[in-house]
Motif scaffolding. Structure first.
Motif, PDB file in Angstrom:
ATOM      1  N   ALA A 192       7.916  -3.544   2.384  1.00 44.92           N
ATOM      2  CA  ALA A 192       7.687  -2.178   2.873  1.00 44.92           C
ATOM      3  C   ALA A 192       6.704  -1.380   2.023  1.00 44.92           C
ATOM      4  CB  ALA A 192       9.006  -1.412   3.016  1.00 44.92           C
ATOM      5  N   TYR A 193       5.950  -2.034   1.140  1.00 45.86           N
ATOM      6  CA  TYR A 193       4.940  -1.300   0.390  1.00 45.86           C
ATOM      7  C   TYR A 193       3.908  -0.684   1.326  1.00 45.86           C
ATOM      8  CZ  TYR A 193       6.554  -3.449  -4.008  1.00 45.86           C
ATOM      9  OH  TYR A 193       7.291  -3.848  -5.093  1.00 45.86           O
ATOM     10  N   CYS A 194       3.528  -1.431   2.357  1.00 47.51           N
ATOM     11  CA  CYS A 194       2.529  -0.925   3.305  1.00 47.51           C
ATOM     12  C   CYS A 194       3.070   0.252   4.109  1.00 47.51           C
ATOM     13  CB  CYS A 194       2.060  -2.045   4.230  1.00 47.51           C
ATOM     14  SG  CYS A 194       3.363  -2.751   5.270  1.00 47.51           S
ATOM     15  N   VAL A 195       4.362   0.208   4.403  1.00 50.98           N
ATOM     16  CA  VAL A 195       4.997   1.302   5.147  1.00 50.98           C
ATOM     17  C   VAL A 195       4.899   2.591   4.341  1.00 50.98           C
ATOM     18  CG1 VAL A 195       7.158   2.142   6.140  1.00 50.98           C
ATOM     19  CG2 VAL A 195       6.554  -0.276   6.349  1.00 50.98           C
ATOM     20  N   GLN A 196       5.155   2.484   3.049  1.00 46.29           N
ATOM     21  CA  GLN A 196       5.087   3.655   2.179  1.00 46.29           C
ATOM     22  C   GLN A 196       3.649   4.118   1.952  1.00 46.29           C
ATOM     23  OE1 GLN A 196       7.668   3.185  -1.392  1.00 46.29           O
ATOM     24  NE2 GLN A 196       8.410   1.336  -0.391  1.00 46.29           N
ATOM     25  N   ALA A 197       2.708   3.186   1.977  1.00 47.69           N
ATOM     26  CA  ALA A 197       1.311   3.538   1.707  1.00 47.69           C
ATOM     27  C   ALA A 197       0.629   4.216   2.886  1.00 47.69           C
ATOM     28  CB  ALA A 197       0.529   2.290   1.315  1.00 47.69           C
ATOM     29  N   CYS A 198       1.101   3.983   4.096  1.00 42.85           N
ATOM     30  CA  CYS A 198       0.449   4.550   5.281  1.00 42.85           C
ATOM     31  C   CYS A 198       0.672   6.051   5.352  1.00 42.85           C
ATOM     32  CB  CYS A 198       0.989   3.892   6.554  1.00 42.85           C
ATOM     33  SG  CYS A 198       0.301   4.612   8.070  1.00 42.85           S
TER      34      CYS A 198
END
Length: 221
Positions: A128-134
């Motif tokens: 979920a790193y990408c989820v947080q980065a968006c």
């Protein structure tokens, strides 16, 4: 606004049946990985908030219950003594500088040569790193697969020479899709002539979902 799957599906069958001819862009040709740059223009004034795009996306991509790759958010906007409703279609912005890509520890999120940002589910570890980065809240962890999920501009349809499902089903013709590198495409002409805006320009991600008639109150959304 909270939306249930049942409330979105209710009453939309007739709208979807009549929407097939409403798309306002020419059907794209199969993606040219060396030349195309796919983008979307959303004419906010033409969106009626029917959620046909949301439903068609769910049906096309088998999106799990209570999760959405695209959705139309509804807001009340105060303008002096008047209050009016504004519809804001939302989806992955397929940024030219996508912040979701560099944070992925396994390279599961990447950008194709045609600009479409995709997720390789076989490589995704669900961190979920990408989820947080968006910055656009356009990603989620699919609760069925435990993998990152998002709108891929219906990449499988585009490669087959079809429009994304949300564009094809848009009742008001609010979503226009095409090759931004083609100066004769509807998308290119609209971007050049209408000077559309993007969400959160201060993030400097260079989104490739453009909005015509976007209220200034939503620039930071």
């Amino acid at each position: 606004m909270s939306l249930s799957r049942r409330s979105i599906f209710s009453g939309l069958s007739s709208a979807l049946r009549g929407a097939m001819g409403s798309a306002q862009a020419a059907t794209p040709q199969p993606a040219d990985r060396n030349g195309a740059r796919w983008a979307m223009v959303v004419d906010v004034a033409r969106c009626i908030g029917c959620q046909a795009c949301t439903v068609s996306c769910i049906m096309e991509n088998a999106v799990p219950d209570n999760e959405f790759r695209t959705i139309v958010s509804t807001y009340e906007v105060q303008s002096g003594p008047r209050t009016h409703m504004v519809m804001l279609p939302r989806l992955c912005n397929h940024c030219a500088d996508p912040p979701c890509v560099p944070v992925c520890p396994v390279g599961a999120t990447y950008q194709q040569q045609d600009g479409i940002v995709v997720v390789n589910a076989d490589r995704c570890v669900g961190c979920a790193y990408c989820v947080q980065a968006c910055p656009y809240d356009a990603r989620f962890i699919n609760h069925e697969t435990q993998k990152a999920d998002k709108c891929p501009f219906c990449n499988h349809r585009v490669e087959a020479g079809l429009l994304p499902a949300c564009v094809e089903s848009c009742v008001g013709g609010a979503r226009i899709f095409g090759n931004l590198n083609d100066p004769d495409s509807t998308v290119s002409r609209l971007v050049a002539e209408k000077h559309p805006q993007v969400l959160k320009p201060e993030m400097r991600t260079a989104p490739h979902v453009f909005y015509i008639g976007l209220d200034e109150a939503f620039l930071g959304r």
